[in-house]
Enzyme design. Structure first.
Site, PDB file in Angstrom:
ATOM      1  CE1 TYR A  31       1.017  -0.228   4.429  1.00 14.70           C
ATOM      2  CE2 TYR A  31      -0.212   1.828   4.440  1.00 14.70           C
ATOM      3  CZ  TYR A  31       0.664   0.956   5.050  1.00 14.70           C
ATOM      4  OH  TYR A  31       1.179   1.267   6.275  1.00 14.70           O
ATOM      5  CE  LYS A 146       2.977   3.331   3.345  1.00 17.27           C
ATOM      6  NZ  LYS A 146       3.139   3.326   4.799  1.00 17.27           N
ATOM      7  CD  GLU A 189      10.255   1.900  10.103  1.00 15.57           C
ATOM      8  OE1 GLU A 189       9.946   2.866   9.383  1.00 15.57           O
ATOM      9  OE2 GLU A 189      10.131   0.721   9.734  1.00 15.57           O
ATOM     10  CG  LEU A 213       8.170   2.750   4.617  1.00 15.60           C
ATOM     11  CD1 LEU A 213       7.801   1.504   3.837  1.00 15.60           C
ATOM     12  CD2 LEU A 213       6.938   3.539   4.975  1.00 15.60           C
TER      13      LEU A 213
END
Ligand code: PMP
Length: 294
Positions: A31, A146, A189, A213
């Site tokens: 996505y 993702k 992250e 990401l």
């Protein structure tokens, strides 16, 4: 709310997909999230490039050219009322008899896009900053994709919510000769965001590798640092550096830039949003305005 599903625009209530969709059965899909300001999609080329990287990562052919994607994006924006929106774009490997292996021959992928009104963080949050917790990063080794398979991220984010916090900062455990290093590890992250450390006036960013990401906002922040003479370094960030930070910044397409002022119940630096946050937030808002004007 009008959505896009497999070539058609319709009210969200009318949208239906099969229970055999591989997105539902296996989380087999990818996505994107694209912010829209004043009815203009932000950094579309960069989002479509990352989408291609995700599709390549799961060996799924891109069902559309960039110009077709742009057409769908523009049409969906036009069909929804809000000036500022954020678009979710989901692609799964389609509907097939349940089997882990890819359907052979391939089936039509499922393509879904929806728009929500975008509300960027309110003034009180910008002034107070947010509280975060840390947790071991127990996700897989392809966090650069993702993926819609977000169960680890869901569980990690819920840890923050359960602690009355906004986000969980992830620490990839460190192993030396297959031995776990206690107190070791590197920051990757957030559960749904990128994190920067600020130390002695310098911005530190973890490298865009397979463990995080590659954020679109992350890239904007480093471009703004470059353009404005803000010193920065891209390198692995040890967990001890996170706890010794003068400031911590969180970025994402919908949160933009936020100050993290509490970590695991202790103040970060002074416990208030710092100078780097103030500068980067202002630069980001200017940048957005300039991009949207053209
Ligand atoms: N990391 C993860 C795991 C995310 O889910 C997000 C939000 N999409 C980000 C980073 C930030 O990426 P972006 O700036 O492109 O929104």
């Amino acid at each position: 709310m009008t959505i896009y599903l497999n070539g058609h625009y319709m009210p969200i209530e009318d949208a239906k997909i099969s229970v055999l969709d591989r997105g539902f059965i296996f989380g087999d899909g990818v996505y994107e999230v694209i912010p829209v300001y004043s009815r203009k999609a932000f950094r579309v080329a960069e989002h479509l490039l990352r989408l291609q990287h995700s599709l390549d990562g799961i060996k799924l052919a891109n069902p559309h050219s960039d110009s077709e994607w742009t057409g769908i994006i523009d049409e969906l924006i036009a069909r929804n009322a809000a000036q500022d929106q954020y678009l979710y774009l989901h692609i799964t490997r389609g509907v097939a008899k349940r089997d882990h292996a890819f359907p052979s021959p391939p089936v039509e992928p499922t393509v879904f896009m929806m728009s929500n009104p975008l509300l960027t963080p309110p003034a009180d949050l910008l002034h107070s900053g947010i509280a975060c917790v840390t947790a071991p990063d127990n996700r897989w080794l392809r966090c650069d994709i993702k993926s819609i398979a977000l169960l680890p991220n869901v569980l990690l984010r819920q840890m923050a919510v359960d602690a009355g916090c906004a986000e969980t900062i992830l620490i990839r455990p460190e192993f030396v000769n297959a031995e776990f290093v206690s107190g070791g590890g590197f920051m990757t992250e957030g559960a749904a965001s990128n994190i920067f450390v600020v130390k002695n006036g310098k911005l530190l960013a973890p490298p865009k590798d397979n463990l995080m990401l590659p954020g679109i906002t992350y890239d904007v922040v480093l471009e703004l640092a470059d353009a404005n003479g803000i010193p920065y370094e891209v390198r692995k960030i040890a967990v001890a550096e996170v706890f010794a930070a003068d400031e911590l910044l969180l970025t994402s397409s919908t949160k933009e830039v936020l100050a993290i002022t509490q970590l695991d119940g202790k103040p970060v630096g002074t416990g208030k949003p710092g100078a780097m946050f103030a500068q980067m937030y202002a630069l980001y808002q200017d940048f957005k305005r300039d991009v949207m004007r053209v």
